[in-house]
Design a protein around this motif. Structure first.
Motif, short mmCIF file in Angstrom:
data_model
loop_
_atom_site.label_atom_id
_atom_site.label_comp_id
_atom_site.label_asym_id
_atom_site.label_seq_id
_atom_site.Cartn_x
_atom_site.Cartn_y
_atom_site.Cartn_z
N ASN A 1 22.95 55.87 49.69
CA ASN A 1 23.14 56.11 48.71
C ASN A 1 23.52 54.72 48.25
O ASN A 1 22.70 54.55 46.63
CB ASN A 1 24.27 57.40 48.43
CG ASN A 1 23.86 58.51 48.56
OD1 ASN A 1 22.70 59.20 47.94
ND2 ASN A 1 24.98 60.10 48.66
N ALA A 2 24.43 54.44 49.35
CA ALA A 2 24.59 52.72 48.69
C ALA A 2 23.41 52.01 48.64
O ALA A 2 23.24 51.07 47.29
CB ALA A 2 25.50 52.28 49.68
N LEU B 1 32.54 51.41 45.26
CA LEU B 1 33.17 51.11 46.50
C LEU B 1 34.78 51.58 45.64
O LEU B 1 36.22 51.61 46.63
CB LEU B 1 32.99 50.79 46.90
CG LEU B 1 31.17 51.56 48.49
CD1 LEU B 1 30.77 49.55 49.38
CD2 LEU B 1 31.34 52.60 48.45
N VAL C 1 22.44 52.87 44.52
CA VAL C 1 23.70 52.39 44.01
C VAL C 1 23.38 50.61 43.63
O VAL C 1 23.03 50.42 42.39
CB VAL C 1 24.44 52.65 44.86
CG1 VAL C 1 25.90 52.11 43.04
CG2 VAL C 1 25.21 54.27 44.64
N HIS C 2 23.29 49.87 44.84
CA HIS C 2 22.81 48.62 44.12
C HIS C 2 20.81 48.71 43.22
O HIS C 2 20.91 47.66 42.94
CB HIS C 2 22.34 48.14 45.76
CG HIS C 2 21.69 47.12 45.94
ND1 HIS C 2 22.42 45.93 45.39
CD2 HIS C 2 20.81 46.06 46.51
CE1 HIS C 2 22.23 44.71 45.70
NE2 HIS C 2 20.91 45.05 46.18
N LEU D 1 27.57 48.64 43.40
CA LEU D 1 28.37 48.45 45.05
C LEU D 1 29.71 48.17 44.99
O LEU D 1 30.74 49.20 45.81
CB LEU D 1 26.88 48.40 45.93
CG LEU D 1 27.58 49.33 47.01
CD1 LEU D 1 27.67 50.54 47.72
CD2 LEU D 1 26.81 48.47 48.34
N ARG D 2 29.89 47.19 44.48
CA ARG D 2 31.34 46.80 45.44
C ARG D 2 32.44 47.69 44.13
O ARG D 2 33.23 48.26 44.51
CB ARG D 2 31.95 46.00 45.04
CG ARG D 2 33.59 44.83 44.81
CD ARG D 2 33.27 43.39 44.39
NE ARG D 2 32.22 42.85 45.91
CZ ARG D 2 32.05 41.74 45.53
NH1 ARG D 2 33.41 40.89 44.76
NH2 ARG D 2 31.57 40.88 46.70
N LEU E 1 24.80 58.63 53.50
CA LEU E 1 25.75 57.44 52.90
C LEU E 1 25.39 56.55 52.52
O LEU E 1 25.38 55.57 51.62
CB LEU E 1 26.92 56.77 53.66
CG LEU E 1 28.25 58.54 53.20
CD1 LEU E 1 28.90 58.14 54.35
CD2 LEU E 1 28.87 58.48 51.94
N GLY E 2 24.27 55.55 53.56
CA GLY E 2 23.31 53.87 53.84
C GLY E 2 22.41 54.49 52.59
O GLY E 2 22.71 53.47 51.92
#
Length: 243
Positions: free
Chosen positions: A207-208, A227, A211-212, A223-224, A204-205
């Motif tokens: 993947n974030a 989510l 995205v960033h 990312l915001r 998950l980290g």
């Protein structure tokens, strides 16, 4: 079953301590592997034959030899040569060197995958080679390499299980102690759940992070936004019924 749960409760502090050691090895090994990967990946693209050849030899050596043998060599052989390192440092170095060699190919391949037009545009802007790499090429390559680096990170996490061979009481070592008090099915069932939980959180980290990285290149939502529970098309919460 009650006896197994009681044994798990008694062993839980040591198991959590072992999990913390596993996390230390994972983070430390991954950080070292990333430094090695970027260094070797960049050197492997140099026009200088000596630099490129040296990088290739290092990459192929650590990819082509067993992680267990590398670990044993660092822990048992180096002291005979007058170099003695703490067991934790040996584990981090062994993991960093081995997985860094694999990741170096990911770095090299991702840089090579950046479109030729991007290189040409950076050259047209009169950027130095270092500036082209740092400001134009590497940010794009970074977004490309994250999925492959995620896979290697999970492999590295699982690779930490071998450090029990050099007297480090990691998660696997503590689970083996639990097995003695309970049974194989229960102890290693607990282990499967714990390793899966750690791996899932790491995924998950990463993947974030992907995205960033893509958002900074203008290739996706932030990312915001990713989510957010709101639908990007309608602006209404995804859980609400559409009219």
């Amino acid at each position: 079953m009650d006896a197994n749960l009681d044994a798990l409760g008694e062993a839980l502090p040591l198991i959590l301590e072992g999990m913390f050691i596993t996390l230390q090895l994972t983070v430390g090994g991954a950080a070292l592997a990333l430094v090695i990967a970027v260094t070797l990946g960049l050197l492997a693209r140099q026009h200088n034959v000596l630099l490129r050849g040296t990088a290739r030899v290092i990459i192929e050596f650590f990819r082509g030899t067993s992680l267990v043998v590398q670990l044993f060599w660092l822990f048992f052989v180096l002291p005979q040569l007058g170099v003695e390192l703490p067991a934790m440092l040996v584990g981090i170095v062994a993991l960093g060197l081995n997985y860094g060699a694999y990741a170096a190919e990911v770095v090299r391949g991702s840089i090579n995958s950046v479109a030729a037009g991007q290189w040409e545009a950076a050259t047209a802007l009169s950027l130095s080679p270092a500036q082209r790499m740092r400001r134009v090429v590497f940010p794009q390559a970074w977004a490309l390499m994250i999925p492959s680096l995620t896979n290697l990170l999970i492999h590295l996490l699982k690779g930490t299980a071998i450090v029990g061979f050099i007297t480090i009481a990691d998660l696997t070592f503590r689970l083996d102690q639990l097995r003695i008090e309970t049974n194989t099915f229960f102890a290693y069932g607990v282990g499967l759940v714990m390793y899966f939980g750690i791996a899932y959180l790491l995924t998950l980290g990463m993947n974030a992070l992907e995205v960033h990285a893509k958002h900074r290149l203008g290739r996706g939502e932030s990312l915001r936004e990713a989510l957010s529970l709101r639908s990007p098309d309608t602006g209404v919460a995804s859980g609400q019924a559409r009219s």
